[in-house]
Write an enzyme that holds these catalytic residues in place. Structure first.
Site, PDB file in Angstrom:
ATOM      1  N   GLY A 195       0.839  -1.193   0.000  1.00  0.00           N
ATOM      2  CA  GLY A 195       0.000   0.000   0.000  1.00  0.00           C
ATOM      3  C   GLY A 195       0.871   1.238   0.000  1.00  0.00           C
ATOM      4  N   THR A 202       3.752  -1.796   8.719  1.00  0.00           N
ATOM      5  CA  THR A 202       4.586  -2.288   9.823  1.00  0.00           C
ATOM      6  C   THR A 202       3.771  -2.408  11.103  1.00  0.00           C
ATOM      7  OG1 THR A 202       6.502  -1.205   8.808  1.00  0.00           O
ATOM      8  CG2 THR A 202       6.719  -1.890  11.101  1.00  0.00           C
ATOM      9  N   GLU A 418      -5.746  34.461  -7.073  1.00  0.00           N
ATOM     10  CA  GLU A 418      -6.448  33.536  -6.184  1.00  0.00           C
ATOM     11  C   GLU A 418      -7.964  33.712  -6.288  1.00  0.00           C
ATOM     12  OE1 GLU A 418      -4.928  31.154  -4.875  1.00  0.00           O
ATOM     13  OE2 GLU A 418      -2.934  31.910  -5.337  1.00  0.00           O
ATOM     14  N   HIS A 421      -9.178  31.573  -9.163  1.00  0.00           N
ATOM     15  CA  HIS A 421      -9.335  30.166  -8.772  1.00  0.00           C
ATOM     16  C   HIS A 421     -10.620  29.968  -7.973  1.00  0.00           C
ATOM     17  CE1 HIS A 421      -5.557  28.743 -10.285  1.00  0.00           C
ATOM     18  NE2 HIS A 421      -4.819  29.499  -9.490  1.00  0.00           N
ATOM     19  N   ASP A 493       0.189  25.745 -11.438  1.00  0.00           N
ATOM     20  CA  ASP A 493      -1.147  25.515 -11.997  1.00  0.00           C
ATOM     21  C   ASP A 493      -1.048  24.909 -13.390  1.00  0.00           C
ATOM     22  OD1 ASP A 493      -2.168  26.722  -9.713  1.00  0.00           O
ATOM     23  OD2 ASP A 493      -2.166  28.711 -10.629  1.00  0.00           O
TER      24      ASP A 493
END
Length: 615
Positions: A195, A202, A418, A421, A493
């Protein structure tokens, strides 16, 4: 042997220190001037001497002014034989054999001999230790766990329900082997845990040993391999020999891909130490010897590079996959890592779990630790929800760089970047809701727009990817609309958008003309368990079509981002100006600002997803 070597060093150092003290003491004594016997007799007869000390053949004279002188006489002569008047001087006689200086002479005489003997003894012990190390060179360096008091059990492992269920059978095999042997069932030889890093491979292996109450031999795959051929195989034999003597038990090999990579990959021929070590592991796991209750557990995050002989039945019979935890598992993991921490009453672990999609158990442990550190830094007695929020942002986005101050122009560009976005993340239907927008520098970024999913998502559609690419291009698009030019601030980006577009075509088969095909996964020649280089199983013509389809996706997403931002310029200006004023906008405040603009507008804008450019 190390303890005795330290003792010898201490003894030698003590002797050297003693010799230095004695030499210093001898050098520090007052030096007496030597005179001839005739000069001494003349001084005594003139009355210049206060007293005379006779010690064997040595005469020590103390003058009236306190000065001391020294001379020597014949062994058999008396002081009166030299015509000295005893009435003019005080004469004192001492026994020269009283032993006051004899021990000093003895120590000074034998000290060099003792030091030399000690030095040779130390060298011989060192040589003997080297021989012992040479004899133990091929011995296993595995550490034994499982018999200590603080055992790890399945209760200490949160999440991983399927993995624990699978491993529970291994515990039953180790505890009650007769129950299975009576039915003719054979105990599994090996269990392979694979994984992502930090998912608890462990920890699960130690939990199996703790639940079964058996010894747990732990070793890393790299500890087998040395520069000398045959050492790794010798250590494997020694490890399995120790394990068989302590059966039933567990051998845990961490990062087994260090020795378990595919064989036949050498380029220059000759002996390969790694291959010989792997061969010995294969023989030990499925050799002629039967009936030993020794289970080999191994962990790796690279199962694709392991040798096929290692994965066949009879060796690693069980394969347990450990995925990244979902939201419920993340909450349980946080509960384990905060059990011993004093928490404030406002703690909501479910909210923290929702804010951490895609993180591993190790990341969650780090977040809990960072929250405790942040609380201690501010002299709080309990860890609050705000401390966890700060820790999540530090781990996910990087620490704040408040010293990285932008000038007014750069700050304004960052604010609109920003805001671009954030507007797209809010308006595009397949994007995640905005959680936080900030122009405070974090890590390598000048600002950040943080979007979080409402729930964990395991499958993504073409529309999801197209909206994600458009949102990634929103920052640069806003710069272009507002300032008429673009800057270098969109580098990360662009990498994300172009990388995602290329994966859509080459890995997910989402191309318009190249649909249902994947590219770049060639089964070419193997080097060290992997392809020598990323193989190309397609022609130059197909490569040109891939580039063309990627360019179309980027162009379409960019055009849609520009269209949405242009139609919502009022929202863009409001978010950017608020960022310039406050620097940070939380998700709830962001929603309120957008709602205020919608209420003032005559008609609320509704946006659709980017029309897929794919079939």
């Amino acid at each position: 042997m190390k303890k005795s070597n330290r003792t010898i060093l201490y003894v030698i150092a003590g002797l050297l220190l003693l010799g230095a003290v004695i030499s210093f003491s001898a050098a520090g004594t007052t030096k007496v001037a030597d005179v001839t016997l005739s000069q001494a007799i003349e001084q005594i007869n003139k009355g210049e001497v206060d007293n005379v000390v006779v010690e064997g053949e040595t005469l020590t004279l103390t003058l009236k002014d306190g000065t001391k002188e020294q001379t020597f006489k014949e062994p058999s002569a008396n002081i009166k034989d030299y015509g000295i008047d005893p009435t003019k001087v005080k004469v004192e006689t001492k026994n020269p054999n009283d032993g006051s200086g004899r021990w000093l002479d003895i120590v000074l005489a034998f000290l060099p001999i003792i030091i030399i003997i000690g030095f040779f003894y130390f060298m011989m012990r060192q040589a003997q230790g080297s021989n012992n190390q040479a004899m133990s060179f091929g011995k296993s360096r595995a550490r034994v766990f499982g018999l200590e008091k603080g055992k790890v059990t399945f209760a200490d492992v949160a999440g991983a329900i399927e993995a624990k269920t699978e491993l529970q059978e291994i515990v039953e095999f180790l505890k009650y082997p007769q129950k299975f042997e009576a039915l003719g069932a054979k105990i599994p030889k090996g269990v392979l845990l694979f994984g992502s890093p930090g998912t608890g491979k462990t920890l699960l292996a130690r939990a199996v040993a703790g639940e079964a109450n058996v010894p747990f031999f732990s070793i890393s795959g790299s500890e087998f391999v040395e520069m000398f051929v045959g050492v790794g195989a010798s250590r494997v034999r020694d490890l399995f020999g120790k394990a068989k003597k302590n059966a039933p038990c567990i051998i845990f090999i961490d990062e087994i891909d260090a020795v378990g990579r595919q064989r036949g990959t050498g380029l220059g021929g000759g002996h390969d130490e790694r291959e010989q070590t792997l061969n010995q592991i294969l023989v030990e796991m499925d050799g002629f010897e039967q009936g030993t209750n020794v289970i080999v557990m191994a962990a790796t995050n690279r199962p694709d590079v392991l040798d096929p002989a290692l994965l066949r039945p009879g060796r690693f019979d069980r394969r347990v996959t450990l995925d990244l935890p979902d939201m419920k598992a993340r909450e349980e993991i946080l509960g384990v890592h905060t059990a011993k921490k004093p928490l404030a009453n406002d703690i909501d672990l479910a909210e923290i779990a929702r804010k951490t999609p895609g993180v591993s158990g190790a990341d969650l442990a780090n977040i809990a630790n960072e929250a405790a550190i942040y609380a201690a830094r501010h002299d709080r007695k309990k860890v609050s929800q705000a401390d966890f929020h700060e820790a999540v942002e530090k781990v996910a986005l990087g620490p704040e760089r408040k010293s990285h101050v932008l000038n007014e122009k750069e700050k304004k560009i960052t604010a609109f970047h920003e805001a671009g976005h954030a507007i797209l993340s809010h308006l595009l239907p397949n994007c995640n809701p905005v959680h936080k927008v900030s122009i405070v520098s974090r890590g390598m970024a000048g600002g950040v727009t943080w979007s979080l999913p409402i729930e964990d998502k395991h499958m993504h559609s073409v529309s999801d990817f197209m909206d994600d690419i458009a949102m990634s291009l929103g920052g640069r698009t806003a710069e272009k609309i507002v300032f008429g030019e673009i800057t270098t601030g969109a580098e990360s980006d662009l990498r994300h958008a172009n990388g995602l577009a290329r994966r859509m075509i080459t890995e997910y088969g989402m191309g318009k003309d190249l649909n249902n095909q994947v590219f770049g996964h060639s089964e070419g020649s193997v080097f060290l368990g992997r392809t020598f280089s990323e193989g190309r199983n397609y022609s130059e013509e197909v490569a040109a079509k891939i580039d063309e389809e990627v360019a179309k996706i980027i162009k379409k997403a960019s055009a849609h981002a520009e269209d949405v931002i242009s139609k919502n310029r009022a929202k863009l200006d409001l978010i950017a100006n608020t960022l310039l004023e406050k620097e940070t906008i939380e998700g709830k405040d962001f929603e309120k600002l957008i709602d205020d603009v919608d209420k003032k507008a005559p008609k609320k804008d509704t946006e659709t997803a980017v029309e897929p450019e794919t079939a």
